[in-house]
Design a protein around this motif. Structure first.
Motif, PDB file in Angstrom:
ATOM      1  N   VAL A 154      37.887   3.430  10.287  1.00 42.33           N
ATOM      2  CA  VAL A 154      38.808   3.464  11.422  1.00 42.33           C
ATOM      3  C   VAL A 154      39.868   4.525  11.150  1.00 42.33           C
ATOM      4  O   VAL A 154      40.460   4.555  10.068  1.00 42.33           O
ATOM      5  N   VAL A 155      40.106   5.391  12.130  1.00 45.60           N
ATOM      6  CA  VAL A 155      41.118   6.439  11.990  1.00 45.60           C
ATOM      7  C   VAL A 155      42.265   6.143  12.949  1.00 45.60           C
ATOM      8  O   VAL A 155      42.056   5.898  14.135  1.00 45.60           O
ATOM      9  N   LEU A 156      43.488   6.154  12.427  1.00 51.26           N
ATOM     10  CA  LEU A 156      44.706   5.962  13.216  1.00 51.26           C
ATOM     11  C   LEU A 156      45.355   7.319  13.442  1.00 51.26           C
ATOM     12  O   LEU A 156      45.604   8.066  12.490  1.00 51.26           O
ATOM     13  N   VAL A 157      45.622   7.626  14.704  1.00 54.51           N
ATOM     14  CA  VAL A 157      46.205   8.916  15.087  1.00 54.51           C
ATOM     15  C   VAL A 157      47.514   8.653  15.808  1.00 54.51           C
ATOM     16  O   VAL A 157      47.561   7.881  16.761  1.00 54.51           O
ATOM     17  N   ARG A 158      48.589   9.293  15.368  1.00 55.50           N
ATOM     18  CA  ARG A 158      49.896   9.043  15.979  1.00 55.50           C
ATOM     19  C   ARG A 158      50.056   9.818  17.279  1.00 55.50           C
ATOM     20  O   ARG A 158      49.393  10.834  17.520  1.00 55.50           O
ATOM     21  N   ALA A 159      50.940   9.348  18.128  1.00 56.69           N
ATOM     22  CA  ALA A 159      51.243  10.027  19.381  1.00 56.69           C
ATOM     23  C   ALA A 159      51.711  11.452  19.104  1.00 56.69           C
ATOM     24  O   ALA A 159      52.364  11.735  18.109  1.00 56.69           O
ATOM     25  N   LEU A 160      51.325  12.362  19.993  1.00 56.40           N
ATOM     26  CA  LEU A 160      51.710  13.777  19.947  1.00 56.40           C
ATOM     27  C   LEU A 160      51.030  14.553  18.829  1.00 56.40           C
ATOM     28  O   LEU A 160      51.352  15.728  18.603  1.00 56.40           O
ATOM     29  N   GLU A 161      50.082  13.927  18.113  1.00 60.41           N
ATOM     30  CA  GLU A 161      49.307  14.662  17.106  1.00 60.41           C
ATOM     31  C   GLU A 161      48.527  15.772  17.790  1.00 60.41           C
ATOM     32  O   GLU A 161      47.864  15.561  18.811  1.00 60.41           O
ATOM     33  N   GLN A 162      48.594  16.983  17.238  1.00 57.39           N
ATOM     34  CA  GLN A 162      47.891  18.131  17.805  1.00 57.39           C
ATOM     35  C   GLN A 162      47.034  18.779  16.735  1.00 57.39           C
ATOM     36  O   GLN A 162      47.265  18.620  15.533  1.00 57.39           O
ATOM     37  N   ALA A 163      46.042  19.544  17.187  1.00 57.74           N
ATOM     38  CA  ALA A 163      45.132  20.199  16.255  1.00 57.74           C
ATOM     39  C   ALA A 163      45.881  21.072  15.261  1.00 57.74           C
ATOM     40  O   ALA A 163      45.564  21.097  14.072  1.00 57.74           O
ATOM     41  N   ALA A 164      46.906  21.776  15.730  1.00 55.53           N
ATOM     42  CA  ALA A 164      47.650  22.688  14.854  1.00 55.53           C
ATOM     43  C   ALA A 164      48.337  21.950  13.715  1.00 55.53           C
ATOM     44  O   ALA A 164      48.565  22.521  12.644  1.00 55.53           O
ATOM     45  N   ASP A 165      48.661  20.664  13.912  1.00 55.36           N
ATOM     46  CA  ASP A 165      49.332  19.893  12.868  1.00 55.36           C
ATOM     47  C   ASP A 165      48.455  19.720  11.636  1.00 55.36           C
ATOM     48  O   ASP A 165      48.973  19.448  10.546  1.00 55.36           O
ATOM     49  N   GLU A 166      47.146  19.841  11.803  1.00 55.29           N
ATOM     50  CA  GLU A 166      46.214  19.617  10.707  1.00 55.29           C
ATOM     51  C   GLU A 166      45.817  20.911  10.003  1.00 55.29           C
ATOM     52  O   GLU A 166      44.990  20.901   9.088  1.00 55.29           O
ATOM     53  N   HIS A 167      46.419  22.017  10.430  1.00 52.76           N
ATOM     54  CA  HIS A 167      46.091  23.327   9.866  1.00 52.76           C
ATOM     55  C   HIS A 167      47.307  23.948   9.194  1.00 52.76           C
ATOM     56  O   HIS A 167      48.450  23.560   9.455  1.00 52.76           O
ATOM     57  N   GLU A 168      47.027  24.921   8.342  1.00 55.53           N
ATOM     58  CA  GLU A 168      48.097  25.681   7.706  1.00 55.53           C
ATOM     59  C   GLU A 168      48.827  26.514   8.754  1.00 55.53           C
ATOM     60  O   GLU A 168      48.280  26.862   9.805  1.00 55.53           O
ATOM     61  N   MET A 169      50.095  26.848   8.469  1.00 55.30           N
ATOM     62  CA  MET A 169      50.838  27.766   9.327  1.00 55.30           C
ATOM     63  C   MET A 169      50.168  29.140   9.304  1.00 55.30           C
ATOM     64  O   MET A 169      49.515  29.518   8.320  1.00 55.30           O
ATOM     65  N   ASP A 170      50.351  29.911  10.366  1.00 54.39           N
ATOM     66  CA  ASP A 170      49.805  31.263  10.349  1.00 54.39           C
ATOM     67  C   ASP A 170      50.711  32.181   9.527  1.00 54.39           C
ATOM     68  O   ASP A 170      51.688  31.723   8.920  1.00 54.39           O
ATOM     69  N   SER A 171      50.395  33.447   9.511  1.00 48.76           N
ATOM     70  CA  SER A 171      51.082  34.383   8.615  1.00 48.76           C
ATOM     71  C   SER A 171      52.565  34.540   8.915  1.00 48.76           C
ATOM     72  O   SER A 171      53.332  34.979   8.057  1.00 48.76           O
ATOM     73  N   VAL A 172      52.993  34.177  10.127  1.00 54.03           N
ATOM     74  CA  VAL A 172      54.418  34.295  10.467  1.00 54.03           C
ATOM     75  C   VAL A 172      55.081  32.925  10.582  1.00 54.03           C
ATOM     76  O   VAL A 172      56.173  32.792  11.128  1.00 54.03           O
ATOM     77  N   GLY A 173      54.396  31.887  10.068  1.00 55.87           N
ATOM     78  CA  GLY A 173      54.989  30.565  10.013  1.00 55.87           C
ATOM     79  C   GLY A 173      54.934  29.760  11.292  1.00 55.87           C
ATOM     80  O   GLY A 173      55.746  28.854  11.494  1.00 55.87           O
ATOM     81  N   ILE A 174      53.969  30.074  12.156  1.00 55.69           N
ATOM     82  CA  ILE A 174      53.819  29.357  13.425  1.00 55.69           C
ATOM     83  C   ILE A 174      52.606  28.441  13.341  1.00 55.69           C
ATOM     84  O   ILE A 174      51.549  28.850  12.858  1.00 55.69           O
ATOM     85  N   PRO A 175      52.714  27.184  13.799  1.00 48.59           N
ATOM     86  CA  PRO A 175      51.542  26.291  13.783  1.00 48.59           C
ATOM     87  C   PRO A 175      50.391  26.877  14.580  1.00 48.59           C
ATOM     88  O   PRO A 175      50.587  27.433  15.664  1.00 48.59           O
ATOM     89  N   SER A 176      49.193  26.757  14.026  1.00 51.02           N
ATOM     90  CA  SER A 176      48.017  27.337  14.679  1.00 51.02           C
ATOM     91  C   SER A 176      46.777  26.561  14.300  1.00 51.02           C
ATOM     92  O   SER A 176      46.584  26.207  13.139  1.00 51.02           O
ATOM     93  N   ALA A 177      45.926  26.308  15.287  1.00 52.07           N
ATOM     94  CA  ALA A 177      44.648  25.642  15.015  1.00 52.07           C
ATOM     95  C   ALA A 177      43.585  26.634  14.564  1.00 52.07           C
ATOM     96  O   ALA A 177      42.455  26.233  14.273  1.00 52.07           O
ATOM     97  N   ALA A 178      43.949  27.911  14.497  1.00 47.25           N
ATOM     98  CA  ALA A 178      42.986  28.939  14.097  1.00 47.25           C
ATOM     99  C   ALA A 178      43.003  29.204  12.594  1.00 47.25           C
ATOM    100  O   ALA A 178      42.152  29.925  12.076  1.00 47.25           O
ATOM    101  N   THR A 179      43.951  28.616  11.870  1.00 47.51           N
ATOM    102  CA  THR A 179      44.033  28.824  10.426  1.00 47.51           C
ATOM    103  C   THR A 179      43.216  27.761   9.697  1.00 47.51           C
ATOM    104  O   THR A 179      42.615  26.882  10.312  1.00 47.51           O
ATOM    105  N   ALA A 180      43.222  27.839   8.371  1.00 43.46           N
ATOM    106  CA  ALA A 180      42.456  26.881   7.564  1.00 43.46           C
ATOM    107  C   ALA A 180      43.060  25.484   7.665  1.00 43.46           C
ATOM    108  O   ALA A 180      44.259  25.306   7.861  1.00 43.46           O
TER     109      ALA A 180
END
Length: 301
Positions: A134-160
């Motif tokens: 069972v996986v619990l996911v909090r409200a407002l969780e977004q894909a970018a939250d699960e990824h590293e910041m991009d090169s300029v420190g902005i959340p991104s779902a395109a990074t690792a």
């Protein structure tokens, strides 16, 4: 029997975040998503007295449910999405729906000012009884939250992806729990951070001067135990980088801290053959309420 990533959807922000997470995970797994919306029946007198309100609420719920369905299909075109709308007790229906699920995904409200979860009675009941992960996911969780910041420190779902974190008790290691964490890390092409907390003997807390040499040998022994448990798994998953963390202290606190830089936290729940009510365990319970990343609870034992 077909497998699904099943998600409980009631129209709340936390359940919609859970549905989005479920769709992303289903894409990684190559499985369909099944949205389950449970109608809770009421007694006839109450139903008659509140007919208009009940009808309005049902109409609103159906609208939200179908909007979520169409939104998932639009945003995740490669994922098959089906629906199920059973009637009954929500916890009972979700436990039943988990029977043929690869994963059951539920939403949890975020704790104001803390950033963790607020797991309701239905969620806790389901987690304590379901034998599928069972996986619990909090409200407002977004894909970018699960990824590293991009090169300029902005959340991104395109990074690792950030690391997957596993809480492990080396005295009772379980293959189902460990295997789930390794698979999750491999799907995400990220590292696995294994957290093991341990306590020194009780006499350290009773006025006996701390023997630094003894304490050091205990730390070495605990770390060696963790390495031994993971040795075979490292060989089975050579493409997954493993980071071992063995430290004196409470495992729950360590896992909550580690969740701040995690894409997923994996913890276990021991299945106990007892006539008493099923329970979750204090470490898992604490992690569920305070972690800042999605939490997977894997029943084992």
């Amino acid at each position: 029997m077909p497998r699904y990533v099943t998600v409980g959807l009631d129209g709340s922000p936390e359940s919609r975040a859970a549905a989005e997470w479920a769709a992303r995970e289903a894409q990684l797994l190559g499985l369909p998503v099944r949205l389950v919306h449970v109608w809770e029946p009421v007694s006839e007198p109450i139903a008659q007295a509140q007919l208009r309100g009940a009808e309005a609420h049902r109409g609103w719920s159906q609208k939200v449910f179908h909007e979520a369905l169409e939104g998932l299909r639009l945003r995740h075109p490669g994922v098959e999405v089906t629906t199920e709308e059973p009637s009954g007790d929500p916890a009972e229906m979700l436990v039943k729906a988990a029977g043929d699920a690869e994963l059951l995904v539920l939403g949890s409200r975020a704790l104001g000012g803390v950033g963790g979860f607020l797991v309701g009675s239905v969620g806790l009941s389901v987690v304590a009884r379901v034998e599928r992960p069972v996986v619990l996911v909090r409200a407002l969780e977004q894909a970018a939250d699960e990824h590293e910041m991009d090169s300029v420190g902005i959340p991104s779902a395109a990074t690792a992806f950030r690391s997957v974190v596993l809480g492990l008790d080396t005295s009772h290691p379980d293959g189902r729990l460990i295997g789930f964490a390794f698979e999750a890390a491999r799907r995400r092409d990220t590292s696995l951070r294994v957290v093991h907390g341990w306590y020194p003997p009780a006499y350290f807390g009773y006025g006996v001067p701390v023997d630094a040499e003894l304490y050091g040998s205990l730390a070495v022994s605990q770390a060696a135990d963790l390495t031994d448990v993971l040795r075979g798994w490292r060989q089975e998953y050579p493409d997954v980088e493993v980071v071992e963390q063995s430290r004196a202290g409470g495992a729950a606190d360590m896992l909550v801290e580690a969740s701040q830089e995690a894409s997923l936290v994996v913890v276990g729940r021991r299945v106990r053959q007892t006539p008493l009510c099923p329970h979750i365990g204090h470490v898992t319970h604490a992690v569920l309420h305070h972690a800042t990343a999605p939490v997977a609870v894997v029943a084992h034992g």
